[in-house]
Scaffold this active site. Structure first.
Site, mmCIF file in Angstrom:
data_model
loop_
_atom_site.group_PDB
_atom_site.id
_atom_site.type_symbol
_atom_site.label_atom_id
_atom_site.label_comp_id
_atom_site.label_asym_id
_atom_site.label_seq_id
_atom_site.Cartn_x
_atom_site.Cartn_y
_atom_site.Cartn_z
ATOM 1 N N ASN A 110 -51.513 -1.597 39.717
ATOM 2 C CA ASN A 110 -50.458 -1.837 40.971
ATOM 3 C C ASN A 110 -50.540 -0.528 41.605
ATOM 4 O O ASN A 110 -50.418 -0.525 42.937
ATOM 5 C CB ASN A 110 -49.065 -2.227 40.437
ATOM 6 C CG ASN A 110 -49.175 -3.710 39.907
ATOM 7 O OD1 ASN A 110 -50.143 -4.544 39.892
ATOM 8 N ND2 ASN A 110 -48.069 -4.087 39.364
ATOM 9 N N HIS A 156 -46.552 -9.221 90.635
ATOM 10 C CA HIS A 156 -46.661 -10.850 90.727
ATOM 11 C C HIS A 156 -48.102 -11.219 91.192
ATOM 12 O O HIS A 156 -48.291 -12.410 91.816
ATOM 13 C CB HIS A 156 -45.943 -11.296 91.715
ATOM 14 C CG HIS A 156 -44.311 -10.831 91.742
ATOM 15 N ND1 HIS A 156 -43.430 -11.373 90.701
ATOM 16 C CD2 HIS A 156 -43.480 -9.894 92.094
ATOM 17 C CE1 HIS A 156 -42.103 -10.627 90.852
ATOM 18 N NE2 HIS A 156 -42.196 -9.642 91.741
ATOM 19 N N SER A 277 -75.560 -17.869 81.813
ATOM 20 C CA SER A 277 -75.163 -19.323 81.140
ATOM 21 C C SER A 277 -76.604 -20.245 81.067
ATOM 22 O O SER A 277 -77.592 -19.971 81.718
ATOM 23 C CB SER A 277 -74.452 -20.018 82.532
ATOM 24 O OG SER A 277 -74.739 -21.634 82.645
ATOM 25 N N LYS A 283 -75.129 -17.479 86.989
ATOM 26 C CA LYS A 283 -73.830 -16.966 86.393
ATOM 27 C C LYS A 283 -74.213 -15.583 85.832
ATOM 28 O O LYS A 283 -75.217 -15.389 85.217
ATOM 29 C CB LYS A 283 -73.410 -18.084 85.215
ATOM 30 C CG LYS A 283 -72.954 -19.145 85.806
ATOM 31 C CD LYS A 283 -71.539 -19.059 86.532
ATOM 32 C CE LYS A 283 -70.543 -18.555 85.569
ATOM 33 N NZ LYS A 283 -69.612 -19.761 85.475
ATOM 34 N N GLU A 290 -64.144 -10.885 77.869
ATOM 35 C CA GLU A 290 -63.443 -12.141 77.491
ATOM 36 C C GLU A 290 -63.268 -12.035 75.820
ATOM 37 O O GLU A 290 -62.287 -12.452 75.215
ATOM 38 C CB GLU A 290 -64.431 -12.987 77.849
ATOM 39 C CG GLU A 290 -64.068 -13.372 79.495
ATOM 40 C CD GLU A 290 -65.077 -14.635 79.866
ATOM 41 O OE1 GLU A 290 -65.555 -15.438 79.227
ATOM 42 O OE2 GLU A 290 -65.782 -14.148 81.027
HETATM 43 N N1 ARG Z 1 -56.722 -7.105 43.254
HETATM 44 C C1 ARG Z 1 -55.473 -6.937 43.013
HETATM 45 C C2 ARG Z 1 -54.861 -6.580 44.639
HETATM 46 O O1 ARG Z 1 -55.614 -6.502 45.271
HETATM 47 C C3 ARG Z 1 -55.137 -5.494 42.201
HETATM 48 C C4 ARG Z 1 -53.902 -5.374 41.874
HETATM 49 C C5 ARG Z 1 -53.862 -6.176 40.585
HETATM 50 N N2 ARG Z 1 -52.268 -6.306 39.818
HETATM 51 C C6 ARG Z 1 -51.840 -7.180 39.293
HETATM 52 N N3 ARG Z 1 -50.841 -6.711 38.637
HETATM 53 N N4 ARG Z 1 -52.552 -8.396 38.955
HETATM 54 O O2 ARG Z 1 -53.565 -6.864 44.923
#
Ligand code: ARG
Length: 464
Positions: A110, A156, A277, A283, A290
């Site tokens: 994490n 406008h 085109s 064209k 675009e």
């Molecule tokens: N692949 C996960 C993500 O991108 C990584 C983190 C995963 N953490 C966990 N607790 N499963 O978020």
């Protein structure tokens, strides 16, 4: 690939889930950032004595070898891995054995993924700022070329007052300068080091977070572990800045498309940046503009997607957050393609000065100046506005321009008119007399160009 977390499970995961949850097809883009982060983490663990010097060295060398091998095409990213973090750790352990299993000490995926994404976002902000600066340089260069090129300004989408192309282009320069500043802010937001947050509650190891931040060049440390692993504001700031920049680019594209029409014919696209085109031989379509206009929607979608992913998430990390990456990378790629193509295209367009000038002479763009002329003679503005309006009405009925009216006709409308009026309402003086800061007069625009050039020169210095 065996799951590094398989300890508590009694059977393998369903192939369906493996496939569904895998992020390696897109998060392999984080590989270099992941390895850089792990090298810093392992170095710090070694310095702190949490890892032995030998283990730390083996890990660092192993990680550097993996990066070199992937970059050289000697090592393929394993698509059966769950994500890039698992892939790197798995290869490392296979290559260096026991020591590889110690890398994740004091860390969670994490805080690891938060770190990797921040490293990537910092680079992405710098990259986009570079692209925007290149575009700004072209816009400012064109503006300098066209400080005297008279054209109609619109409100406008109706002709309003004469301006110059240089002035009009410098309006876009302001937008792009704000965009560059916005990406500088997004970078500052990303510039926070989250390692040490663990899964959500920090870690029991005496990590040296300052040292990791220093090794990776981060300006600050995150201050709350739970927030640090839950926070994707820095990506939302990137996507917001990206959306606003695309909105600006899209407006510019829209104007070029309009000016390139047969009806306007004030701009000619280079053949290299137009398409034909399959059925209509005549064209020549402004596809680059675009597409950039159309791709603005994708980037807004990326922002909306991530805002929506985040809005209902309880703290801290939830797997939903893995959805941040595709939106973020898509915006990075879209911005890169649009900005590079648009800048190259803009360098090749030809503005038709004759058509712009002729167009500025139509539609009574000098009617305000006619009123202003009377005000200078002491007539209250409201009365002057009415007189000018009445003369416009007369011209509309008779198919004439204000400058075609004889002095006698003018004086019939108001006795304060004299022969000086013709000079006062010429397109050139309409523009030149608006010589206050921010105005379209050539001198005012040159001053504004000077400020934009100073802005560009300051960008070459250190990142704020
Ligand atoms: N692949 C996960 C993500 O991108 C990584 C983190 C995963 N953490 C966990 N607790 N499963 O978020």
């Amino acid at each position: 690939m065996t799951k590094l977390w398989a300890g508590r499970f009694e059977k393998p995961t369903s192939a369906l889930l493996d496939d569904f949850q895998s992020s390696i097809p897109f998060d392999q883009r984080l590989l270099a950032c992941d390895i850089r982060g792990s090298v810093a983490h392992a170095t710090m663990l070694g310095e702190r004595g949490i890892l032995s010097p030998d283990d730390a060295r083996a890990i660092v060398q192993g990680l550097e070898g993996i990066l070199a091998d992937v970059q050289a095409g000697r090592l393929a990213v394993d698509m059966s891995a769950e994500d890039v973090h698992m892939f790197v750790e798995d290869v490392l352990t296979r290559r260096i054995g026991e020591a590889g299993k110690r890398l994740h000490t004091g860390r969670s995926r994490n805080d690891q993924v938060a770190l990797d994404t921040r490293l990537y976002a910092r680079e992405a902000c710098d990259h986009v700022r570079g692209l925007l600066a290149a575009l700004l340089r072209v816009v400012v260069g064109l503006a300098r070329e066209h400080v005297e090129t008279v054209m109609p300004g619109y409100t406008h989408l109706q002709k309003a007052q004469p301006v110059t192309l240089g002035f009009h282009l410098m309006a876009y320069a302001q937008m792009f300068m704000r965009d560059i500043t916005r990406f500088a802010h997004a970078r500052q937001e990303a510039d926070v080091m989250p390692l040490g947050s663990g899964a959500l509650a920090g870690t029991t190891y005496a990590l040296d977070r300052e040292r990791v931040a220093q090794l990776l060049g981060f300006a600050r440390l995150s201050d709350n572990a739970m927030d640090a692993v839950s926070d994707r504001d820095f990506l939302l700031s990137f996507l917001s800045a990206a959306s606003i920049a695309m909105m600006h680019l899209s407006r510019f594209c829209e104007e070029l498309i309009l000016w390139n029409t047969n009806e306007f014919s004030t701009v000619v696209m280079d053949d290299a940046f137009a398409t034909g085109s399959s059925i209509m031989p005549q064209k020549k379509n402004p596809d680059a503009c675009e597409l950039a206009r159309g791709k603005t929607g994708r980037v807004y979608g990326d922002l909306m997607a991530l805002l929506t992913v985040m809005k209902g998430l309880p703290l801290a990390y939830n797997k939903d957050m893995q959805e941040d990456k595709e939106a973020f990378f898509d915006a990075c790629d879209t911005l890169d393609g649009c900005l590079r193509t648009f800048t190259a295209m803009l360098q090749t367009v030809t503005f038709r000065k004759d058509r712009l000038y002729a167009s500025a002479g139509l539609g009574f763009t000098n009617a305000t100046d006619l009123a202003d002329y009377l005000v200078e003679k002491g007539v209250p503005f409201r009365d002057a506005h009415h007189v000018s309006g009445a003369l416009v009405g007369k011209c509309v009925r008779e198919g004439r321009a204000l400058a075609d009216l004889s002095l006698e006709e003018l004086q019939k409308a108001h006795p304060a008119f004299d022969a000086g009026v013709y000079e006062a309402i010429s397109l050139e003086s309409c523009v030149k007399r608006r010589n206050l800061r921010g105005g379209p007069a050539p001198q005012a625009v040159l001053d504004s160009i000077g400020r934009a050039e100073a802005f560009l020169a300051a960008l070459d210095g250190p990142t704020p």
